[in-house]
Design a protein around this motif. Structure first.
Motif, short mmCIF file in Angstrom:
data_model
loop_
_atom_site.label_atom_id
_atom_site.label_comp_id
_atom_site.label_asym_id
_atom_site.label_seq_id
_atom_site.Cartn_x
_atom_site.Cartn_y
_atom_site.Cartn_z
N SER A 160 0.76 -1.15 0.03
CA SER A 160 -0.01 0.15 0.01
C SER A 160 0.74 1.22 -0.04
CB SER A 160 -0.86 0.02 1.19
OG SER A 160 -1.56 -1.28 1.36
N HIS A 161 2.15 1.13 0.36
CA HIS A 161 3.02 2.61 0.69
C HIS A 161 4.12 2.28 -0.14
CE1 HIS A 161 0.58 4.12 4.00
NE2 HIS A 161 0.64 2.91 4.20
N HIS A 162 4.20 1.50 -1.15
CA HIS A 162 5.48 1.51 -2.24
C HIS A 162 6.70 1.26 -1.48
CE1 HIS A 162 7.11 1.56 -6.26
NE2 HIS A 162 8.05 2.37 -5.73
N ARG A 163 6.62 0.33 -0.42
CA ARG A 163 7.56 -0.05 0.48
C ARG A 163 8.46 -1.22 0.00
NH1 ARG A 163 4.58 1.14 5.84
NH2 ARG A 163 5.06 3.23 6.01
N CYS A 164 9.79 -1.14 0.75
CA CYS A 164 10.45 -2.34 0.67
C CYS A 164 10.88 -2.76 1.87
CB CYS A 164 11.94 -2.24 -0.15
SG CYS A 164 13.02 -3.48 0.14
N SER A 165 10.05 -3.88 2.20
CA SER A 165 10.54 -4.48 3.70
C SER A 165 11.63 -5.37 3.86
CB SER A 165 9.30 -5.27 4.18
OG SER A 165 7.96 -4.59 4.73
N VAL A 166 12.48 -5.24 4.79
CA VAL A 166 13.52 -5.83 4.79
C VAL A 166 13.45 -6.53 6.38
CG1 VAL A 166 16.13 -6.02 5.12
CG2 VAL A 166 15.09 -4.15 3.77
N VAL A 167 13.39 -8.07 6.20
CA VAL A 167 12.96 -8.57 7.34
C VAL A 167 13.88 -9.40 7.77
CG1 VAL A 167 11.28 -10.10 8.44
CG2 VAL A 167 10.46 -8.88 6.39
N GLY A 182 10.88 -17.50 2.64
CA GLY A 182 11.15 -16.47 1.42
C GLY A 182 10.41 -17.22 0.29
N ILE A 183 10.50 -18.38 0.40
CA ILE A 183 9.67 -19.22 -0.99
C ILE A 183 8.12 -19.11 -0.60
CG2 ILE A 183 9.18 -21.41 -1.95
CD1 ILE A 183 12.09 -22.05 -1.56
N SER A 184 7.71 -19.44 0.49
CA SER A 184 6.37 -19.42 1.06
C SER A 184 5.69 -18.24 0.95
CB SER A 184 6.23 -19.75 2.63
OG SER A 184 6.88 -20.91 2.88
N VAL A 202 22.06 -6.23 -4.49
CA VAL A 202 20.62 -6.02 -3.99
C VAL A 202 19.92 -4.87 -4.51
CG1 VAL A 202 19.40 -5.60 -1.97
CG2 VAL A 202 21.12 -7.39 -1.77
N LEU A 203 20.75 -3.78 -4.36
CA LEU A 203 20.23 -2.47 -4.90
C LEU A 203 19.90 -2.43 -6.37
CD1 LEU A 203 22.55 -0.04 -2.85
CD2 LEU A 203 20.21 -0.46 -2.23
N GLU A 204 20.75 -3.05 -7.02
CA GLU A 204 20.59 -3.13 -8.54
C GLU A 204 19.24 -3.79 -8.86
OE1 GLU A 204 21.69 -1.67 -11.24
OE2 GLU A 204 22.89 -0.27 -9.61
N VAL A 219 12.47 -8.51 1.25
CA VAL A 219 13.92 -8.95 1.39
C VAL A 219 13.95 -9.63 2.54
CG1 VAL A 219 16.14 -8.45 1.19
CG2 VAL A 219 14.82 -6.86 0.20
N ILE A 220 14.22 -10.87 2.42
CA ILE A 220 14.27 -11.72 3.77
C ILE A 220 15.84 -11.97 4.12
CG2 ILE A 220 13.60 -13.86 4.94
CD1 ILE A 220 11.09 -13.82 4.03
N VAL A 221 16.05 -11.62 5.35
CA VAL A 221 17.67 -11.89 5.50
C VAL A 221 17.93 -12.66 6.81
CG1 VAL A 221 19.74 -10.24 6.09
CG2 VAL A 221 17.76 -9.36 4.73
N SER A 222 18.73 -13.60 6.68
CA SER A 222 19.16 -14.36 8.03
C SER A 222 19.81 -13.52 8.90
CB SER A 222 19.92 -15.39 7.65
OG SER A 222 19.36 -16.44 6.64
N GLU A 223 19.71 -13.75 10.22
CA GLU A 223 20.36 -12.89 11.38
C GLU A 223 21.84 -13.32 11.10
OE1 GLU A 223 19.53 -14.41 15.00
OE2 GLU A 223 20.01 -16.44 14.40
N LYS A 224 22.74 -12.08 11.37
CA LYS A 224 24.05 -12.29 11.42
C LYS A 224 24.77 -12.13 10.14
CE LYS A 224 24.04 -14.97 15.73
NZ LYS A 224 24.22 -16.12 16.37
N VAL A 225 24.17 -11.80 9.16
CA VAL A 225 24.66 -11.72 7.80
C VAL A 225 24.96 -10.31 7.48
CG1 VAL A 225 24.37 -12.30 5.07
CG2 VAL A 225 23.52 -14.00 7.17
N CYS A 226 23.83 -9.37 7.60
CA CYS A 226 24.16 -8.07 7.51
C CYS A 226 23.30 -7.03 8.50
CB CYS A 226 23.99 -7.49 6.11
SG CYS A 226 22.10 -7.63 5.55
N ASP A 227 23.62 -5.97 8.31
CA ASP A 227 22.70 -5.08 9.23
C ASP A 227 21.41 -4.36 8.45
OD1 ASP A 227 21.90 -2.60 10.52
OD2 ASP A 227 23.38 -1.83 11.22
N VAL A 228 20.41 -5.17 8.90
CA VAL A 228 19.22 -4.71 8.07
C VAL A 228 18.52 -3.16 8.34
CG1 VAL A 228 18.06 -7.20 8.15
CG2 VAL A 228 17.84 -5.82 9.99
#
Ligand code: ATP
Length: 265
Positions: A160-167, A182-184, A202-204, A219-228
């Motif tokens: 609804s807000h043209h957002r990108c959620s990084v989870v 992510g698949i589900s 990712v940005l590209e 965008v689904i991110v596993s913990e300890k990989v990057c700063d969300v």
């Protein structure tokens, strides 16, 4: 002959641990083996925090998340002296063997006990699905369901807000929770220990999605990989999406276990 066993939960808790405690207790008692509940993991084992269990001790626990035995971390259990103290306590209480429920650290603790003559069986109780030799760990399915429910909700609002959620999801260096959720949820991008993290890529990719007129991205991110939080910020600055970070955190560990986890337990 096996006459008395102990049971403990250790490390991070996971939904379904209680169902496992219940199953082990009732099966043992039905086979004439006494059961002792050991409170607070290896800490309770060393300190003698023991409670004789009956079939009623585990009543009404099947649907409860967490662990009725409590869990604690005892880093000192890596010292042989402390393990020997634990073995002594078990012997004083005539406990012949121990069933431990937990993650890889818990398995290592059981290995130490076994090396000192206390037979152990370890059950994989962790949401991370990171135990070798088992397809699924007890708690993984429940945590996955929780993540999917949360991401579905985030998707409603981000579209609804043209957002990108990084989870950010848990996993402790295992990407399974991220990959399955992510698949589900049809996530646009997955970042896991297995995929690695390439910020530019990712940005590209997000810029490409914009050219395809997508009105949201997950965008689904596993913990300890990057700063969300930093990634969400970068997304807002470099793409047309408003980046928003959500760290699901310990909510993934709670809740009633799914039937799949109960059956597995
Ligand atoms: P999770 O990864 O889901 O949090 P875990 O079982 O891996 O669960 P840890 O904190 O790593 O959690 O381990 C639980 C406990 O197991 C530790 O607090 C410690 O008492 C014991 N333990 C861990 N590693 C060892 C080891 N190498 N030798 C003996 N005991 C260990």
């Amino acid at each position: 002959m096996l006459r008395k066993i102990g049971i403990l939960t250790s490390g991070g808790d996971s939904p379904g641990m209680n169902a496992a405690i219940r199953a082990v207790t009732r099966t043992a008692l039905s086979n004439g083996i006494e059961v002792v509940g050991i409170h607070d993991g290896y800490k309770g084992l060393v300190e003698g925090n023991y409670e004789p269990f009956t079939k009623v001790s585990v009543s009404e626990t099947m649907a409860r998340g967490g662990t009725i035995l409590g869990s604690a971390r005892l880093p000192e259990f890596k010292d042989e002296e402390v393990v020997l103290k634990g073995c002594q306590k078990l012997k004083e209480n005539n406990i012949d063997a121990v069933v431990v429920i937990g993650g890889d650290g818990t398995y290592r603790g059981a290995d130490s006990l076994t090396k000192h003559g206390i037979n152990c069986i370890a059950l994989p109780g962790t949401i991370d699905n990171d135990i070798q030799g088992t397809d699924f760990t007890i708690g993984f399915d429940t945590a996955l369901n929780t993540i999917v429910e949360c991401v579905d909700k985030l998707k409603d609002t981000s579209s609804s807000h043209h957002r990108c959620s990084v989870v950010e999801v848990m996993g402790n260096r295992c990407g399974d929770l991220a990959i399955y959720s992510g698949i589900s949820c049809g996530a646009e991008i997955l970042i896991t220990p297995e995929t690695g993290y390439d910020e530019e890529a990712v940005l590209e990719k997000l810029k490409y999605f914009e050219t395809r007129k997508k009105n949201h991205a997950i965008v689904i991110v596993s913990e300890k990989v990057c700063d969300v939080n930093a990634l969400a910020d970068k997304i807002s600055k470099s793409t047309g999406f408003a980046g928003r970070a959500t760290i699901l955190g310990h909510i993934q560990r709670g809740g009633a276990p799914t039937p799949t986890d109960r059956v597995l337990a």
